[in-house]
Design a protein around this motif. Structure first.
Motif, short mmCIF file in Angstrom:
data_model
loop_
_atom_site.label_atom_id
_atom_site.label_comp_id
_atom_site.label_asym_id
_atom_site.label_seq_id
_atom_site.Cartn_x
_atom_site.Cartn_y
_atom_site.Cartn_z
N PHE A 1 0.82 -1.21 0.00
CA PHE A 1 0.00 0.00 0.00
C PHE A 1 0.86 1.26 0.00
O PHE A 1 0.47 2.29 -0.55
CB PHE A 1 -0.94 0.00 1.21
N GLU A 2 2.02 1.15 0.61
CA GLU A 2 2.98 2.25 0.56
C GLU A 2 4.10 1.88 -0.39
O GLU A 2 4.65 0.77 -0.30
CB GLU A 2 3.54 2.54 1.95
N LEU A 3 4.44 2.78 -1.32
CA LEU A 3 5.39 2.46 -2.38
C LEU A 3 6.53 3.46 -2.44
O LEU A 3 6.35 4.64 -2.11
CB LEU A 3 4.66 2.47 -3.74
N PRO A 4 7.69 3.01 -2.92
CA PRO A 4 8.80 3.93 -3.15
C PRO A 4 8.69 4.54 -4.54
O PRO A 4 7.75 4.26 -5.29
CB PRO A 4 10.02 3.00 -3.06
N ASP A 5 9.69 5.32 -4.91
CA ASP A 5 9.79 5.87 -6.25
C ASP A 5 10.45 4.81 -7.15
O ASP A 5 11.60 4.44 -6.93
CB ASP A 5 10.66 7.14 -6.21
N GLY B 1 4.78 2.59 8.55
CA GLY B 1 4.27 1.74 9.62
C GLY B 1 2.99 2.27 10.24
O GLY B 1 2.61 1.84 11.34
N ASN B 2 2.32 3.18 9.53
CA ASN B 2 1.10 3.79 10.07
C ASN B 2 -0.10 3.60 9.15
O ASN B 2 -0.91 4.50 8.97
CB ASN B 2 1.33 5.29 10.29
N ALA C 1 -3.63 2.87 7.86
CA ALA C 1 -4.96 2.93 8.49
C ALA C 1 -5.59 1.54 8.57
O ALA C 1 -5.43 0.70 7.67
CB ALA C 1 -5.86 3.86 7.70
N THR C 2 -6.33 1.30 9.63
CA THR C 2 -6.94 -0.01 9.87
C THR C 2 -7.84 -0.43 8.72
O THR C 2 -7.90 -1.62 8.37
CB THR C 2 -7.75 0.03 11.18
N ARG C 3 -8.53 0.51 8.08
CA ARG C 3 -9.47 0.14 7.02
C ARG C 3 -8.78 -0.41 5.78
O ARG C 3 -9.43 -0.98 4.91
CB ARG C 3 -10.34 1.34 6.63
N TYR C 4 -7.46 -0.27 5.70
CA TYR C 4 -6.72 -0.80 4.56
C TYR C 4 -6.07 -2.16 4.86
O TYR C 4 -5.34 -2.69 4.03
CB TYR C 4 -5.63 0.18 4.14
N ARG C 5 -6.33 -2.72 6.04
CA ARG C 5 -5.67 -3.96 6.44
C ARG C 5 -6.61 -5.15 6.26
O ARG C 5 -7.77 -5.12 6.67
CB ARG C 5 -5.23 -3.87 7.91
#
Length: 335
Positions: A241-245, A257-258, A260-264
């Motif tokens: 869900f979190e990506l680098p360049d 590491g943060n 949101a719960t709705r994305y888990r």
């Protein structure tokens, strides 16, 4: 070549490269998937006879774990060998000389029977295919495309669901990322009824993606939680869900590491409303697919990773066949 027993779709030439997801049509993919299915059923000693003299050149200008090592494993599976590099910093492309991509491709293409390229430029695979002289496989080009990821995820979906016609398919992550671009483009060729996106707030599907799906008669929508996604879909393919360049060789930042719960996608969801949903993930996984779901029968993360070896072995074999590069015919092994 005699048509072999595992091909159930019309005979025709495969594309000469796997530089773009858009070059491989539904019939091409069905035949490729048939070959990959066949490989999974064979003993290792038989597979090692398929391409015992083949050399694969790996040109990885960008970090990789699953894709690079699966190609290495696939090469070994077929009895071949591999050469190349996993960092441009060890080559003349990454030092004082700044050797061009085209020159590096022509050099290594002179040693190998097929090239696998991961690069930071969006058009790298097409540039490589234009000069290589041997088949080129795009193992990720900038943000633009990742054809073998699209092939792998679509194959895994079909192995789980069977025919994808009429299926409801969920995608988690940024649709502008190369892996999801390839997934959406490849899956759409199999006529799903609907594609449902769960994306970061600032990364909706592009107008071009939406227009393409509409033109193919595929409904598409966006939801804002994993709970809604599992209720709406038959299979879910996820990316981090979190990506680098992806336009740099090695990203320096780390995940926050943060998430949101709705994305888990939690175990509670998968044992409740999502117990019917097959789950895939390109890796490396993060908080969107926690380790607590491991062991559930519908979570096929590690199975998909291992499947990458067979899918990529099948791809290399059919590309060699198509280019007339000497490899063993599967019919000979059946005999």
């Amino acid at each position: 070549m005699t048509r072999n027993v595992l091909d159930t779709t019309p005979v025709g030439a495969f594309p000469s490269d796997a530089a773009s997801s858009h070059d491989w049509q539904r019939d091409d993919l069905l035949r490729l998937f048939g070959r990959a299915d066949w490989l999974t059923r064979q003993p290792r000693h038989r597979l090692a006879k398929l391409a015992p003299n083949a050399t694969v050149g790996l040109l990885f200008y960008q970090n990789s774990t699953r894709t690079r090592i699966s190609f290495q494993a696939a090469t070994c599976l077929l009895g071949g060998r591999y050469i190349g590099f996993d960092s441009a910093a060890t080559t003349r492309a990454g030092d004082f000389f700044q050797e061009t991509l085209e020159d590096t491709v022509r050099v290594v293409g002179g040693y190998a029977d097929l090239l696998v390229l991961r690069h930071v430029d969006d058009d790298a695979a097409q540039r490589a295919a234009a000069v290589a002289g041997v088949p080129v496989v795009n193992a990720g080009s900038g943000e633009s495309d990742h054809p073998t990821q699209g092939m792998l995820d679509t194959w895994m979906m079909r192995r789980s669901l069977g025919d994808l016609a009429g299926a409801r398919i969920g995608f988690v992550g940024d649709p502008g990322c190369r892996a999801l671009r390839a997934d959406v483009a490849t899956v759409a060729k199999f006529g799903p009824a609907e594609i449902v996106f769960l994306t970061p707030e600032d990364a909706p599907p592009s107008p071009e993606q939406c227009a393409s799906l509409t033109a193919q008669g595929i409904r598409h929508s966006t939801v804002d939680s994993m709970a809604e996604l599992v209720r709406r879909t038959d299979v879910i393919a996820m990316i981090p869900f979190e990506l680098p360049d992806f336009h740099v060789a090695t990203a320096q930042e780390r995940r926050s590491g943060n998430l949101a719960t709705r994305y888990r996608l939690t175990r509670r969801l998968l044992e409740g409303a999502g117990r019917h949903v097959t789950v895939l993930h390109t890796g490396p996984r993060g908080e969107e697919l926690p380790a607590e779901v491991d062991g559930l029968p519908n979570v096929r993360y590690f199975e998909g990773v291992r499947g990458g070896m067979f899918l990529r072995a099948a791809l290399m074999h059919v590309l060699w066949e198509g280019r007339g590069i000497p490899v063993s015919d599967v019919d000979e092994l059946e005999g």
